[in-house]
Enzyme design. Structure first.
Site, PDB file in Angstrom:
ATOM      1  N   HIS A 120       0.890  -1.170   0.016  1.00 27.75           N
ATOM      2  CA  HIS A 120      -0.081  -0.177  -0.110  1.00 27.75           C
ATOM      3  C   HIS A 120       0.899   1.158   0.056  1.00 27.75           C
ATOM      4  CE1 HIS A 120      -3.775   2.146   2.005  1.00 27.75           C
ATOM      5  NE2 HIS A 120      -3.071   2.852   1.030  1.00 27.75           N
TER       6      HIS A 120
ATOM      7  N   HIS B  97       0.954   4.825  -2.328  1.00 32.43           N
ATOM      8  CA  HIS B  97       0.853   5.625  -3.611  1.00 32.43           C
ATOM      9  C   HIS B  97       1.931   6.183  -4.269  1.00 32.43           C
ATOM     10  CE1 HIS B  97      -3.604   5.324  -2.592  1.00 32.43           C
ATOM     11  NE2 HIS B  97      -3.114   5.196  -1.466  1.00 32.43           N
TER      12      HIS B  97
ATOM     13  N   HIS C  82      -9.475   0.629  -1.123  1.00 29.52           N
ATOM     14  CA  HIS C  82      -9.496   1.343   0.010  1.00 29.52           C
ATOM     15  C   HIS C  82     -10.985   1.121   0.701  1.00 29.52           C
ATOM     16  CE1 HIS C  82      -5.805   3.062  -1.536  1.00 29.52           C
ATOM     17  NE2 HIS C  82      -5.569   3.721  -0.294  1.00 29.52           N
TER      18      HIS C  82
ATOM     19  N   GLU D   1     -11.315   3.309   5.925  1.00 29.44           N
ATOM     20  CA  GLU D   1     -10.350   4.000   6.446  1.00 29.44           C
ATOM     21  C   GLU D   1     -11.005   5.138   7.388  1.00 29.44           C
ATOM     22  OE1 GLU D   1      -8.270   6.529   3.414  1.00 29.44           O
ATOM     23  OE2 GLU D   1      -6.578   7.113   4.809  1.00 29.44           O
TER      24      GLU D   1
ATOM     25  N   ASP E 190       1.798   4.242   2.730  1.00 30.80           N
ATOM     26  CA  ASP E 190       0.647   4.856   2.152  1.00 30.80           C
ATOM     27  C   ASP E 190       1.249   5.935   1.117  1.00 30.80           C
ATOM     28  OD1 ASP E 190      -1.810   5.398   1.633  1.00 30.80           O
ATOM     29  OD2 ASP E 190      -2.554   6.232   3.296  1.00 30.80           O
ATOM     30  N   ASP E 191       1.625   7.227   1.960  1.00 26.94           N
ATOM     31  CA  ASP E 191       2.025   8.456   1.214  1.00 26.94           C
ATOM     32  C   ASP E 191       3.514   8.778   1.872  1.00 26.94           C
ATOM     33  OD1 ASP E 191       0.018   8.821  -1.127  1.00 26.94           O
ATOM     34  OD2 ASP E 191      -1.119   8.520   0.954  1.00 26.94           O
TER      35      ASP E 191
HETATM   36  N1  HPA Z   1      -6.700   7.237   1.120  1.00 28.21           N
HETATM   37  C1  HPA Z   1      -7.436   7.276   0.159  1.00 28.21           C
HETATM   38  N2  HPA Z   1      -6.883   8.061  -1.103  1.00 28.21           N
HETATM   39  C2  HPA Z   1      -5.434   8.059  -0.963  1.00 28.21           C
HETATM   40  C3  HPA Z   1      -4.694   7.865   0.113  1.00 28.21           C
HETATM   41  C4  HPA Z   1      -5.581   7.446   1.085  1.00 28.21           C
HETATM   42  O1  HPA Z   1      -4.637   7.125   2.426  1.00 28.21           O
HETATM   43  N3  HPA Z   1      -3.363   8.118  -0.217  1.00 28.21           N
HETATM   44  C5  HPA Z   1      -3.443   8.676  -1.591  1.00 28.21           C
HETATM   45  N4  HPA Z   1      -4.671   8.794  -2.212  1.00 28.21           N
HETATM   46 ZN    ZN Z   2      -3.767   4.703   0.402  1.00 29.48          ZN
END
Ligand code: HPA
Ligand code: ZN
Length: 352
Positions: A30, A32, A210, A213, A291-292
């Site tokens: 996971h 991006h 996703h 969350e 994630d990011d």
């Molecule tokens: N959630 C949803 N979209 C996203 C995320 C995330 O954590 N990171 C980049 N796009």
């Molecule tokens: Zn994500």
């Protein structure tokens, strides 16, 4: 011989545990790729491409990374991606990520990309895909990292736009192994994308989404029932629904959990309050991911180290379980997974 986590020491000295968490073989499932764009690279690409930025320097951009929820992050994340124009930009971004991942013990990376973020700005989809795919090939050749791509649809856009994006991407289908669903979750149930996921399933792509969350547990059920995904990205809100937990555990549906992201986007107030130990105790196939990483304070090994520091219930056997879950939850072949698990076992065998 199969190594069992129960035979591992209950605790380790802090620095030894950190070293183990950093070097243990793992998969990142996971991430991006646009979220790996560091402020320094944003500025370098802005200069290379003659793109004007809304911030005077790297420090000012970094200072803007104070998020209150998913949407406040996404606004800045989509703006940062505006410097990506050419094949080399996509390559350079992914190559920078893959070098960091390799240093963090990642043997396999399944990387999300958001083509609609780029095609909406007039960047051709083949520029995006071929640049990222070149970095993935280079990672295998130069780093020994197996890297593959997963195309994500933006859930704030329509299903028609997702279907059109899929059609645009299909000439390059050998470069991505699956599709996912990301962007703002609240008020956008998975069912909105039933047709495009059905089409991707018929085409033989792996499916992830996703869910859970910021959205409710019902979205996790829907992602499984309607989209028929194989993994849930995030999924941390599943604990609100005991029936769902049972279902996820029984089917061993992997959850790609992202601790830093959850704290930065205020899903949990602190790492010490994260529910990762509870997810593992419930028998779920949880994994740890970044994630990011450029936006949330660190890459996968930092996520492991700081999460384990904040949660004393987590020790060597949880480290083993999380790494093993990640390798098994990947979309690699059974032979690849077996080879990686053998490397994981020998890493942990050194502890005994
Ligand atoms: N959630 C949803 N979209 C996203 C995320 C995330 O954590 N990171 C980049 N796009
Ligand atoms: Zn994500």
């Amino acid at each position: 011989m199969k190594l069992l986590p129960q035979t591992l020491p209950e605790t380790l000295p802090r620095l030894q545990l950190h070293a183990l968490l950093r070097r243990m073989p793992k998969a990142e499932l996971h991430v991006h790729i646009e979220g790996s764009l560091e402020p320094e690279l944003i500025f370098a690409l802005a200069q290379r491409n003659g793109v004007a930025l809304a911030y005077p320097d790297v420090a000012a951009l970094r200072a803007a990374y104070a998020f209150s929820d998913l949407q406040s992050f996404l606004d800045i994340y989509y703006a940062g991606a505006g410097v990506l124009l050419h094949e080399a930009d996509f390559h350079d971004m992914a190559w920078a990520y893959l070098q960091r991942a390799a240093a963090d013990g990642v043997l396999r990376a399944e990387i999300f990309f958001d083509p609609q973020t780029h095609t909406a700005r007039g960047v051709p989809i083949d520029t995006v895909i071929t640049g990222l795919a070149r970095a993935c090939r280079r990672a295998q050749a130069e780093l020994g990292v197996s890297a593959v791509l997963i195309l994500c649809f933006l859930r704030h856009l329509s299903e028609e736009e997702a279907l059109a994006t899929l059609e645009q991407a299909l000439p390059w289908r050998e470069h991505f192994i699956g599709v996912g669903l990301d962007s703002s979750e609240r008020g956008r149930p998975p069912g909105k994308f039933a047709r495009v996921f059905a089409r991707c399933r018929a085409l033989g792509f792996h499916l992830v989404a996703h869910a859970g969350e910021e959205g409710p547990p019902a979205y996790i059920h829907d992602a499984l029932d309607i989209l028929r995904v194989e993994r849930i990205d995030h999924g941390v809100r599943c604990l609100e629904d005991p029936g769902l937990v049972q279902r996820l555990a029984a089917a061993r549906v992997p959850l790609t959990v992202c601790p830093f992201s959850n704290v930065k986007l205020r899903v949990f107030d602190t790492l010490a309050q994260h529910n990762l130990p509870a997810l593992l105790d419930a028998g779920l196939c949880a994994t740890v991911n970044s994630d990011d990483p450029a936006y949330f304070g660190g890459y996968i090994a930092d996520n492991f180290v700081q999460t384990f520091d904040a949660l004393p219930q987590l020790g060597p056997s949880q480290a083993y379980a999380l790494a093993r879950n990640s390798l098994e939850a990947s979309f690699a072949t059974a032979a690849e997974k077996a080879a990686w698990v053998a490397r994981l076992d020998s890493c942990f065998a050194e502890l005994n």
